[in-house]
Design an enzyme around this catalytic site. Sequence first.
Site, PDB file in Angstrom:
ATOM      1  N   ALA A 120       0.824  -1.207   0.000  1.00  0.00           N
ATOM      2  CA  ALA A 120       0.000   0.000   0.000  1.00  0.00           C
ATOM      3  C   ALA A 120       0.856   1.254   0.000  1.00  0.00           C
ATOM      4  CB  ALA A 120      -0.901   0.005   1.235  1.00  0.00           C
ATOM      5  N   ASP A 121       0.532   2.179  -0.897  1.00  0.00           N
ATOM      6  CA  ASP A 121       1.149   3.494  -0.792  1.00  0.00           C
ATOM      7  C   ASP A 121       0.150   4.395  -0.050  1.00  0.00           C
ATOM      8  OD1 ASP A 121       0.576   4.312  -4.328  1.00  0.00           O
ATOM      9  OD2 ASP A 121      -0.813   4.270  -2.627  1.00  0.00           O
TER      10      ASP A 121
END
Lengths: 131, 276
Positions: A85-86
Amino acid sequence: MASIAGSSALSFARPVKAINTNSLAFSPVRKGNTFLHLQPMPMRSVSCAAKKDTVDKVCEIVKKQLALPDHTEVCGESKFSELGADSLDTVEIVMGLEEHFDISVEESSAQTIATVEDAADLIDKLVAGKA
Amino acid sequence: MTEEESGVRRWLVDISSWRPSPDQFDAAAALLPPHERPAIARFVKEDDRKRALVSRLLQYSLVHHLLRISFHQINIRRTAEGKPYLQNNCSDFPNFNFSTSHQGDYVGIVSEPLCLVGLDIVSVSEPQGETAAEFVSNFSSYLTDHEWNCIVGAGTPRDVLTEFYRYWCLKEAFVKAVGAGVGFGFRRLEFHHEGWTNICICIDGEVSKKWRFWLFKLDETHLASIAKGDPEDAINTFKKTLSSVTIAEKQLSSALDSPEEAFTLQTVEELTQSQE
């Protein structure tokens, strides 16, 4: 002794599998020893550990948002960043959780969420607050 | 005839062409101090592990290249918010700091000797299962009203998406430069620009003259932003790692106004060879 050594080794290596207090209670040597329940654990606070259902649901929503294959091991300890996840994904995950659990997460709280467990803890608190 | 070392670097690696075998991957990881390796291994997706490895290789290579310390002697730590910094900085660069970013095919690093610097790379990708407008509206609370209007009025869905990513990328670069985690409060920041040049920032409603921003188009889908500014704006946990937080205005202006350089493309082979 094995379970104590086990937990410290695990807390260093941050394993994918969640540590479950039940597994400690099985050790016959430690039966009835309340000291065991105060062992330092990778989780923040044993007494406030998030409900399993909540953790499972968070795992499901996270897997979906990050398009992870079904067999991917995701559990309480899993860090969003390590799952891929960014910052944008994290915002969307939190929104997905808000929708599913019908809660509202403040930006400042959202930003402290690093692991699945963090998210589940927060959700449980917010849901309990609503009840 | 040696040029004075400025401590300023802008490096970029295109990892799309780096397809290491497991042995090659491990050999590259083995160049890093042991504590870095579990951090890389914990990434679930192979591409994320690649990016995590190259990101760290960039950090160590940069410090090795600029300060002439071997990898195993380089002590890179992180603040509580996750900002990496060089511990025991004995270099000529009083506030030596750097920022890495990775997205899609690119991993990059930027460094500065005196001003804070932050980098963010984004991949302008079509959202899955929702329109550009729907996707962008997920983030409306992270944008100011002015920015929101600019984004939704940008034109085609692709334009709207790109405009959104420009604002997001700039905010990330600033937040990373000051050492804050995601907890900074993106809505406190508002960007103004002229055709995406002369970009300036308002923080909590006030224009700041002590920050400069640049947006680069790396290729058809990737954008990068660089933020450069006043060390006084570093958050406390990061500020503690800097030696010269208060800089004379003239010196700061001169540093801020020095021309921005283009990125230098590095290959992973170049990064790994530099240590041999």
